[in-house]
Scaffold this active site. Structure first.
Site, PDB file in Angstrom:
ATOM      1  N   TYR A  60       0.438 -42.535 -15.381  1.00 14.93           N
ATOM      2  CA  TYR A  60       0.953 -41.322 -14.746  1.00 14.93           C
ATOM      3  C   TYR A  60       0.838 -40.114 -15.683  1.00 14.93           C
ATOM      4  CZ  TYR A  60       4.367 -38.131 -12.688  1.00 14.93           C
ATOM      5  OH  TYR A  60       4.980 -37.026 -12.153  1.00 14.93           O
ATOM      6  N   ASP A 137      16.316 -24.091 -14.288  1.00 19.13           N
ATOM      7  CA  ASP A 137      15.640 -24.434 -13.031  1.00 19.13           C
ATOM      8  C   ASP A 137      14.196 -23.915 -13.075  1.00 19.13           C
ATOM      9  OD1 ASP A 137      14.677 -24.584 -10.428  1.00 19.13           O
ATOM     10  OD2 ASP A 137      16.616 -24.099  -9.544  1.00 19.13           O
ATOM     11  N   ASP A 155       6.246 -31.974 -13.129  1.00 25.35           N
ATOM     12  CA  ASP A 155       6.554 -33.412 -13.227  1.00 25.35           C
ATOM     13  C   ASP A 155       8.002 -33.591 -12.771  1.00 25.35           C
ATOM     14  OD1 ASP A 155       6.692 -36.077 -13.840  1.00 25.35           O
ATOM     15  OD2 ASP A 155       6.849 -35.781 -16.000  1.00 25.35           O
ATOM     16  N   SER A 156       8.185 -33.525 -11.462  1.00 30.08           N
ATOM     17  CA  SER A 156       9.544 -33.422 -10.930  1.00 30.08           C
ATOM     18  C   SER A 156      10.009 -34.731 -10.297  1.00 30.08           C
ATOM     19  CB  SER A 156       9.578 -32.336  -9.855  1.00 30.08           C
ATOM     20  OG  SER A 156       8.855 -32.783  -8.743  1.00 30.08           O
ATOM     21  N   TYR A 223       6.055 -47.697  -9.496  1.00 30.04           N
ATOM     22  CA  TYR A 223       6.539 -46.822  -8.422  1.00 30.04           C
ATOM     23  C   TYR A 223       6.355 -47.578  -7.105  1.00 30.04           C
ATOM     24  CZ  TYR A 223       6.357 -42.766 -11.589  1.00 30.04           C
ATOM     25  OH  TYR A 223       6.559 -41.893 -12.620  1.00 30.04           O
TER      26      TYR A 223
HETATM   27  N1  SAM Z   1       7.472 -39.047 -13.337  1.00 28.75           N
HETATM   28  C1  SAM Z   1       8.648 -38.932 -12.626  1.00 28.75           C
HETATM   29  C2  SAM Z   1       8.572 -39.350 -11.205  1.00 28.75           C
HETATM   30  O1  SAM Z   1       7.907 -38.708 -10.407  1.00 28.75           O
HETATM   31  O2  SAM Z   1       9.147 -40.341 -10.897  1.00 28.75           O
HETATM   32  C3  SAM Z   1       9.340 -37.626 -12.881  1.00 28.75           C
HETATM   33  C4  SAM Z   1       9.882 -37.727 -14.275  1.00 28.75           C
HETATM   34  S1  SAM Z   1      10.803 -36.484 -14.985  1.00 28.75           S
HETATM   35  C5  SAM Z   1      12.126 -37.438 -15.666  1.00 28.75           C
HETATM   36  C6  SAM Z   1      11.557 -35.577 -13.632  1.00 28.75           C
HETATM   37  C7  SAM Z   1      12.458 -34.468 -14.160  1.00 28.75           C
HETATM   38  O3  SAM Z   1      12.461 -33.360 -13.254  1.00 28.75           O
HETATM   39  C8  SAM Z   1      13.924 -34.876 -14.293  1.00 28.75           C
HETATM   40  O4  SAM Z   1      14.261 -34.965 -15.653  1.00 28.75           O
HETATM   41  C9  SAM Z   1      14.696 -33.774 -13.585  1.00 28.75           C
HETATM   42  O5  SAM Z   1      15.878 -33.387 -14.240  1.00 28.75           O
HETATM   43  C10 SAM Z   1      13.654 -32.652 -13.553  1.00 28.75           C
HETATM   44  N2  SAM Z   1      13.898 -31.643 -12.510  1.00 28.75           N
HETATM   45  C11 SAM Z   1      14.287 -31.843 -11.227  1.00 28.75           C
HETATM   46  N3  SAM Z   1      14.429 -30.668 -10.591  1.00 28.75           N
HETATM   47  C12 SAM Z   1      14.104 -29.707 -11.488  1.00 28.75           C
HETATM   48  C13 SAM Z   1      14.063 -28.288 -11.416  1.00 28.75           C
HETATM   49  N4  SAM Z   1      14.386 -27.618 -10.278  1.00 28.75           N
HETATM   50  N5  SAM Z   1      13.680 -27.599 -12.525  1.00 28.75           N
HETATM   51  C14 SAM Z   1      13.351 -28.248 -13.670  1.00 28.75           C
HETATM   52  N6  SAM Z   1      13.400 -29.589 -13.803  1.00 28.75           N
HETATM   53  C15 SAM Z   1      13.766 -30.323 -12.713  1.00 28.75           C
END
Ligand code: SAM
Length: 278
Positions: A60, A137, A155-156, A223
């Site tokens: 990934y 954010d 990567d959200s 996943y």
């Molecule tokens: N690879 C992963 C997946 O798709 O399963 C995603 C991994 S990474 C840990 C996702 C991150 O996105 C989380 O740590 C989360 O806190 C962050 N996140 C979610 N919404 C966000 C936002 N609006 N702005 C910045 N970061 C965000």
């Protein structure tokens, strides 16, 4: 103590045998859990949804970083990661000496802390001095940085919870404004098996704002459905075609990404191709 933990999503599940829970924290944004597993190394879940396992996170993270990097028609110097708190995309971007600066905007500082403590193999991405951390954010951050980046990687988490604004049309418009001319985005675009409507929506938004765009599939067994997408888009060149190739030394550092895999990732099964042509 051995325990089976499950991600249950869209009516079905994926179950992993764990030996120990290393982290169990409720933050204002989400529930962070990290486990030691029997066969998959470390496993990170947010709100019960698998984010990564040591077993296949390279697939990934290499693709999320390198599809946009190698699609960019000019040599990228400035990158932004939105989300990605585990540091895996940072680690992969960090392999490119051409990048002069790598910003990350992660909404939840506790994810960064937990990854640094319990997932050093991915969080080592933070150790690079070109990395600048912003806790906030990402949907607001892009609005505040017009014309700034050569590549932006989103990567959200899934659209439920804090990731919700990162799956909206307005966000895709703002991503485009935050790019320098000819810049490229790569966004977490879900699985066409598990969440087809979301995958379809994201690709449609990319098509609204960019001349070249496509859904690239990445095989990630931990996943649910074993596949996830990266939506790649740009106004310059065809994103399906790598503009540069890893040299021998760089290719040795990569286990999944190759130029052939780059091209092949956009070759979708018929039903998925139809989904994105609608
Ligand atoms: N690879 C992963 C997946 O798709 O399963 C995603 C991994 S990474 C840990 C996702 C991150 O996105 C989380 O740590 C989360 O806190 C962050 N996140 C979610 N919404 C966000 C936002 N609006 N702005 C910045 N970061 C965000």
């Amino acid at each position: 103590m051995e325990r089976w933990v499950s991600e249950v999503n869209a009516g079905w599940g994926l179950t992993v045998k764990t030996t120990q829970q290393l982290c169990d924290i409720q933050t204002p944004y989400q529930h962070i859990e990290i486990f030691e597993t029997v066969n998959l190394g470390h496993l990170m879940m947010l709100d019960g949804i698998v984010q990564l396992s040591s077993y296949d996170e390279f697939a990934y993270h290499e693709m999320m970083a390198n599809l946009p990097f190698y699609s960019c028609a000019h040599l990228p110097e400035k990158a932004l990661v939105i989300g990605g708190g585990d540091g895996g995309v940072l680690r992969e971007l960090g392999k490119h000496p051409e990048l002069k600066s790598i910003d990350i905007c992660e909404i939840d500082g506790e994810v960064i802390k937990a990854a640094r403590e319990f997932l050093p193999e991915t969080a080592c991405g933070y150790d690079d001095e070109r990395v600048h951390i912003h806790v906030g954010d990402g949907s607001l951050f892009v609005q505040e940085h017009p014309g700034s980046y050569d590549i932006i990687i989103v990567d959200s988490t899934d659209p439920a919870g804090p990731g919700e604004p990162l799956f909206g049309e307005a966000f895709y418009g703002n991503l485009k404004k935050a790019l320098k001319p000819g810049g490229v985005i790569g966004t977490q675009a879900e699985s066409y098996f598990l969440l087809p409507e979301i995958a379809q929506r994201v690709v449609k938004f990319a098509g609204t704002f960019f001349k070249s765009y496509g859904f690239a599939q990445i095989h990630v067994p931990t996943y649910p459905t074993g596949v996830i997408g990266c939506c790649v888009a740009s106004d310059e060149g065809d994103v399906r075609e790598p503009k540069r190739f890893p040299d021998e030394a760089m290719q040795k550092k990569l286990r999944y990404y190759t130029p052939e895999v780059h091209r092949g990732a956009f070759m979708l099964p018929g039903f998925a191709r139809e989904l994105f042509e609608k």
